[in-house]
Write an enzyme that holds these catalytic residues in place. Structure first.
Site, PDB file in Angstrom:
ATOM      1  CE1 TYR A 119      -3.357  -3.372   0.453  1.00 37.25           C
ATOM      2  CE2 TYR A 119      -3.826  -2.100   2.119  1.00 37.25           C
ATOM      3  CZ  TYR A 119      -3.786  -2.998   0.960  1.00 37.25           C
ATOM      4  OH  TYR A 119      -4.651  -3.597   1.511  1.00 37.25           O
ATOM      5  CE  LYS A 165       1.148 -18.423  -0.965  1.00 41.68           C
ATOM      6  NZ  LYS A 165       0.058 -19.307  -0.209  1.00 41.68           N
ATOM      7  CG  ASP A 197      -2.060 -20.221   1.974  1.00 35.30           C
ATOM      8  OD1 ASP A 197      -1.328 -20.145   2.589  1.00 35.30           O
ATOM      9  OD2 ASP A 197      -2.382 -20.736   0.820  1.00 35.30           O
ATOM     10  CG  ASP A 221      -7.566  -4.061   3.971  1.00 35.51           C
ATOM     11  OD1 ASP A 221      -8.087  -3.649   5.003  1.00 35.51           O
ATOM     12  OD2 ASP A 221      -6.565  -3.336   3.180  1.00 35.51           O
ATOM     13  CG  ASP A 225     -12.487  -6.523   6.469  1.00 35.21           C
ATOM     14  OD1 ASP A 225     -11.962  -5.320   7.687  1.00 35.21           O
ATOM     15  OD2 ASP A 225     -13.213  -5.612   5.217  1.00 35.21           O
TER      16      ASP A 225
END
Ligand code: NAI
Ligand code: MG
Length: 333
Positions: A119, A165, A197, A221, A225
């Site tokens: 970002y 990852k 994952d 992020d 959620d």
């Protein structure tokens, strides 16, 4: 006297900020709240989602309360409200984003790196019809947020799950190296690594296994959620973004919810619980616990907005929470 800069922003942002400020006013805490233009509203007024006056006021405050920014009318526009939010985070260098999620048997804290990675990568661009975003992390950026996670874990169940990852991404391999290298400084904290994952899957299947989840910006992020979804919903999720000095930013996890804006349907709990995080950070733990208790009590047995199956309005929920606070904290200090 505590000084709070309030940046209500767009959509349901002003509705939930009003509710949060009302609850703050019901507490025996010496505080002033000043509102400033931010996001889409500021683009309309000033052509800039983060006007200089707003940034200066945030720097001068003890804490920043933020609603949410972004509206469909700005999709594809050259200047967008979200740019103001990203810039504010960078300007205040609030590198650690804390997102607690609680539910029966579940009590986890996501610590998300907030001012680096994808970002903040050297500006996204287009070339020859293709698009590019860059993910970059320095050891220093990883170390400071990882230390924050280890320290927070010490006050909890002393267990950090670092999510990356590392089987695919170079930034993730560096992440894992740096975090592992710090573990020796925190022998009392258990450290585990998990691929992102699998972390998504585990958050849905068995969120009770986690204590502190430490991760980079983009993964955090998304995972926060997911955690909000499996722990009470987006409407009740709160967050604190902290640096080493200067004011933190306290905001609900949800966005501007254009589908319900202006209808009194927004759940104010996420914004109100963000006030609890704010008070904790400013050395008012008793007031923070009182807010958490009042929110839990009202959501369990009292007024609820439609997202939680109720029929109450934003104002009615805020009013009930304020009344219940007045009973639990009657004295002034
Ligand atoms: P959203 O969080 O605004 O809404 C997702 C869904 O959850 C919608 O159905 C909405 O009605 C519901 N919802 C969200 N908050 C709620 C609340 N307090 N009470 C009841 N229901 C609630 O996410 P979405 O739709 O992806 O984004 C809408 C806009 O918000 C976009 O412009 C996006 O960029 C912006 N946004 C801003 C954020 C921020 O300022 N930190 C964070 C996330 C999105
Ligand atoms: Mg998000």
């Amino acid at each position: 006297m505590l000084r709070v800069a309030s940046l209500p922003g767009d959509g349901i942002g002003p509705e939930v900020c009003d509710a949060a400020v009302r609850v703050l006013g019901a507490l025996p805490v010496d505080v002033t709240v000043e509102e400033h233009s931010f996001g889409g509203r500021a683009i309309h007024e000033d052509g800039d989602p983060l006007p200089a006056e707003t940034l200066a006021a945030c720097r001068a405050a003890d804490a920043v309360l933020l609603g949410a920014v972004g509206l469909p009318e700005f999709d594809g526009a050259p200047v967008r409200p979200e740019q103001g939010l990203i810039r504010l985070r960078g300007e205040l260098d609030v590198y650690a984003n804390l997102r607690p999620a609680k539910r029966d048997g579940v009590d986890l804290l996501i610590v998300r790196e907030l001012v680096g990675g994808l970002y903040f990568g050297a500006s996204g661009r287009r070339a020859d019809g293709s698009a590019f975003d860059t993910c970059e992390y320095s050891p220093h950026e990883i170390e400071r947020v990882a230390r924050r996670a280890f320290e927070l874990a010490r006050g909890r169940n002393a267990f950090v799950t670092s999510v990356d990852k590392a089987n695919v991404l170079e930034t993730s391999r560096l992440w894992r190296e740096v975090v592992s290298g710090l573990a020796g400084d925190y022998p009392d904290v258990r450290l585990e690594h998990m691929l992102v994952d699998n972390a998504g899957l585990q958050l849905v299947l068995d969120p009770a296994q986690f204590d502190v989840i430490l991760t980079e910006n983009t993964f955090g992020d998304i995972l926060s959620d997911v955690a909000a979804g499996s722990c009470g919903g987006l409407g009740v999720a709160a967050s604190a973004s902290l640096g080493d000095r200067g004011p933190g930013i306290f905001e609900p996890v949800h966005g501007t919810a254009p589908d319900i804006a202006g209808q009194g349907k927004a759940n104010p709990a996420g914004a109100i619980l963000s006030i609890a995080l704010l008070l904790d950070e400013l050395g008012q733990p008793a007031a923070a616990r009182a807010i958490e208790g009042a929110v839990t009590g009202v959501l369990d047995d009292g007024a609820r907005t439609p997202d939680l199956g109720g029929t109450a309005t934003t104002d009615e929920v805020a009013e009930e929470i304020s009344e219940s606070l007045a009973i639990s904290m009657p004295t002034t200090s």
